[in-house]
Design a protein around this motif. Structure first.
Motif, short mmCIF file in Angstrom:
data_model
loop_
_atom_site.label_atom_id
_atom_site.label_comp_id
_atom_site.label_asym_id
_atom_site.label_seq_id
_atom_site.Cartn_x
_atom_site.Cartn_y
_atom_site.Cartn_z
N ASP A 265 -115.10 5.70 100.29
CA ASP A 265 -115.32 5.94 101.72
C ASP A 265 -114.73 7.29 102.14
N ALA A 266 -113.63 7.68 101.50
CA ALA A 266 -112.95 8.92 101.87
C ALA A 266 -113.80 10.16 101.59
N VAL A 267 -114.75 10.02 100.66
CA VAL A 267 -115.63 11.16 100.33
C VAL A 267 -117.06 10.89 100.80
N ASN A 268 -117.18 9.91 101.73
CA ASN A 268 -118.49 9.55 102.29
C ASN A 268 -119.48 9.12 101.22
N GLY A 269 -118.96 8.47 100.19
CA GLY A 269 -119.83 7.99 99.12
C GLY A 269 -120.33 6.58 99.39
N ARG A 270 -121.10 6.08 98.46
CA ARG A 270 -121.63 4.71 98.54
C ARG A 270 -121.04 3.90 97.39
N PHE A 271 -120.32 2.84 97.73
CA PHE A 271 -119.57 2.07 96.74
C PHE A 271 -120.32 0.81 96.34
N TYR A 272 -120.35 0.57 95.02
CA TYR A 272 -120.98 -0.63 94.48
C TYR A 272 -119.95 -1.37 93.62
N PRO A 273 -119.55 -2.58 94.02
CA PRO A 273 -118.59 -3.35 93.21
C PRO A 273 -119.12 -3.61 91.80
N GLN A 274 -120.46 -3.74 91.68
CA GLN A 274 -121.05 -3.95 90.37
C GLN A 274 -122.51 -3.50 90.41
N VAL A 275 -122.95 -2.81 89.36
CA VAL A 275 -124.36 -2.50 89.21
C VAL A 275 -124.86 -3.14 87.92
N PHE A 276 -126.10 -3.53 87.92
CA PHE A 276 -126.70 -4.26 86.80
C PHE A 276 -125.98 -5.60 86.64
N GLY A 277 -126.39 -6.36 85.65
CA GLY A 277 -125.75 -7.63 85.38
C GLY A 277 -124.86 -7.54 84.16
N TRP A 278 -124.55 -8.69 83.56
CA TRP A 278 -123.79 -8.72 82.33
C TRP A 278 -124.66 -8.27 81.16
N MET A 279 -124.05 -7.63 80.17
CA MET A 279 -124.78 -7.13 79.01
C MET A 279 -123.97 -7.38 77.74
N VAL A 280 -124.69 -7.56 76.63
CA VAL A 280 -124.03 -7.60 75.33
C VAL A 280 -125.00 -7.02 74.31
N HIS A 281 -124.48 -6.12 73.48
CA HIS A 281 -125.29 -5.48 72.45
C HIS A 281 -125.12 -6.22 71.12
N VAL A 282 -126.17 -6.22 70.33
CA VAL A 282 -126.10 -6.82 69.01
C VAL A 282 -126.86 -5.93 68.03
N TYR A 283 -126.23 -5.71 66.88
CA TYR A 283 -126.81 -4.88 65.82
C TYR A 283 -127.01 -5.78 64.60
N PRO A 284 -128.15 -6.48 64.53
CA PRO A 284 -128.33 -7.57 63.56
C PRO A 284 -128.40 -7.15 62.11
N TRP A 285 -128.56 -5.85 61.82
CA TRP A 285 -128.65 -5.41 60.43
C TRP A 285 -127.35 -4.79 59.92
N GLU A 286 -126.31 -4.80 60.74
CA GLU A 286 -125.03 -4.28 60.29
C GLU A 286 -124.46 -5.18 59.19
N THR A 287 -123.96 -4.56 58.12
CA THR A 287 -123.37 -5.34 57.05
C THR A 287 -121.92 -5.71 57.33
N ASN A 288 -121.26 -4.93 58.19
CA ASN A 288 -119.90 -5.23 58.59
C ASN A 288 -119.94 -6.19 59.77
N PRO A 289 -119.48 -7.43 59.63
CA PRO A 289 -119.55 -8.42 60.71
C PRO A 289 -118.92 -7.93 62.01
N GLN A 290 -117.90 -7.07 61.91
CA GLN A 290 -117.22 -6.58 63.09
C GLN A 290 -118.11 -5.62 63.90
N LEU A 291 -119.17 -5.14 63.31
CA LEU A 291 -120.04 -4.19 64.01
C LEU A 291 -121.33 -4.83 64.53
N VAL A 292 -121.53 -6.09 64.22
CA VAL A 292 -122.77 -6.76 64.66
C VAL A 292 -122.80 -6.91 66.18
N TRP A 293 -121.68 -7.30 66.76
CA TRP A 293 -121.61 -7.51 68.21
C TRP A 293 -120.79 -6.41 68.87
#
Length: 266
Positions: free
Chosen positions: A236-264
């Protein structure tokens, strides 16, 4: 696991979502350099157990070596990214969740085979999200799947496909992204993808310049996904427009990764 809600409820909400949410965010993003918004290559955002994190991994939650390709709305570092990211709490590991996640990955692998050719994905309704922004990974999004995902979960219908740019001007499929609506609880997210295996994320506390501002000349050290402003008072101090959240929840998955720690990874 396929969670279903009557189609009439989906149809009843679609009009409101299209009329309000999508145009507002799209207008705010118009003219912005979105190179900073590629979360798929964030080094270190595998959502490790904090008690086992190695030196430097916590810092990597706000960006790492793989993100030094102009990872800001017009140059700069990623020091403020953590102000605008929220993650689900990592739950204790268990064999049941591990098995459920493995089934999700296998189902997704099978579903994505035909999309190795990005032109097939485009023909099936997946469109690149702002391809003019030259970040190395492009989200090809199918809006209909995104709308359905706000009400039901089908692991074979990810909202977005993640393509890595190739030197010849094409794209290589490397993963996918599931989504859920803004108000989803952690228990609801856990029903889709177990929170002991993956951490969903969302984009929060964002300040955008006044609508009359030329987005190309705005001070993106203050605004946007890596801006220093992360409160309504500051916005508000810079006359901007504030959004508490944009978009919804997201999760990425890399199903061909051989390292299990990199799949999600994020």
């Amino acid at each position: 696991m396929l969670l279903r809600i009557p189609a009439v409820k989906i149809a009843a909400a679609i009009a409101a979502m299209l009329a309000v949410s999508i145009p507002v965010v799209a207008q705010d993003m118009k003219g912005m350099d979105m190179s900073a918004h590629d979360m798929s290559q964030m080094s270190g955002t595998v959502a490790p157990d904090p008690s086992n994190m190695k030196e430097g991994e916590m810092e990597a939650m706000s960006g790492g070596p793989e993100m030094d390709h102009d990872m800001h709305m017009g140059n700069g570092d990623m020091k403020n990214m953590s102000l605008h990211m929220a993650f689900t709490t990592l739950r204790p590991k268990n064999d049941a969740d591990k098995a459920r996640a493995a089934v999700l990955v296998t189902d997704l692998q099978h579903a994505l085979v035909k999309y190795q050719d990005y032109r097939v994905a485009e023909a099936d309704g997946f469109k690149p999200f702002h391809p003019e922004f030259k970040h190395p990974v492009v989200h090809f999004t199918k809006n209909w799947y995104g709308l359905k995902a706000a009400f039901t979960f089908n692991p074979t219908e990810p909202t977005s496909l993640l393509y890595q740019r190739t030197p010849d001007g094409g794209y290589k499929l490397i993963g996918a992204m599931y989504t859920d609506h803004k108000g989803a609880s952690e228990d609801q997210l856990n029903e889709r993808v177990p929170l002991s295996v993956a951490r969903w994320h969302r984009h929060i506390n964002l300040c955008f310049p006044a609508r009359s501002t030329d987005m190309k000349t705005a001070d993106w050290t203050k605004f946007g996904f890596n801006g220093s402003i992360a409160t309504k008072q500051g916005c508000d101090a810079v006359n901007g427009r504030f959004y508490p959240q944009v978009f919804g929840w997201m999760v990425h998955v890399y199903p061909w990764e051989t390292n299990p720690q990199l799949v999600w990874a994020h």
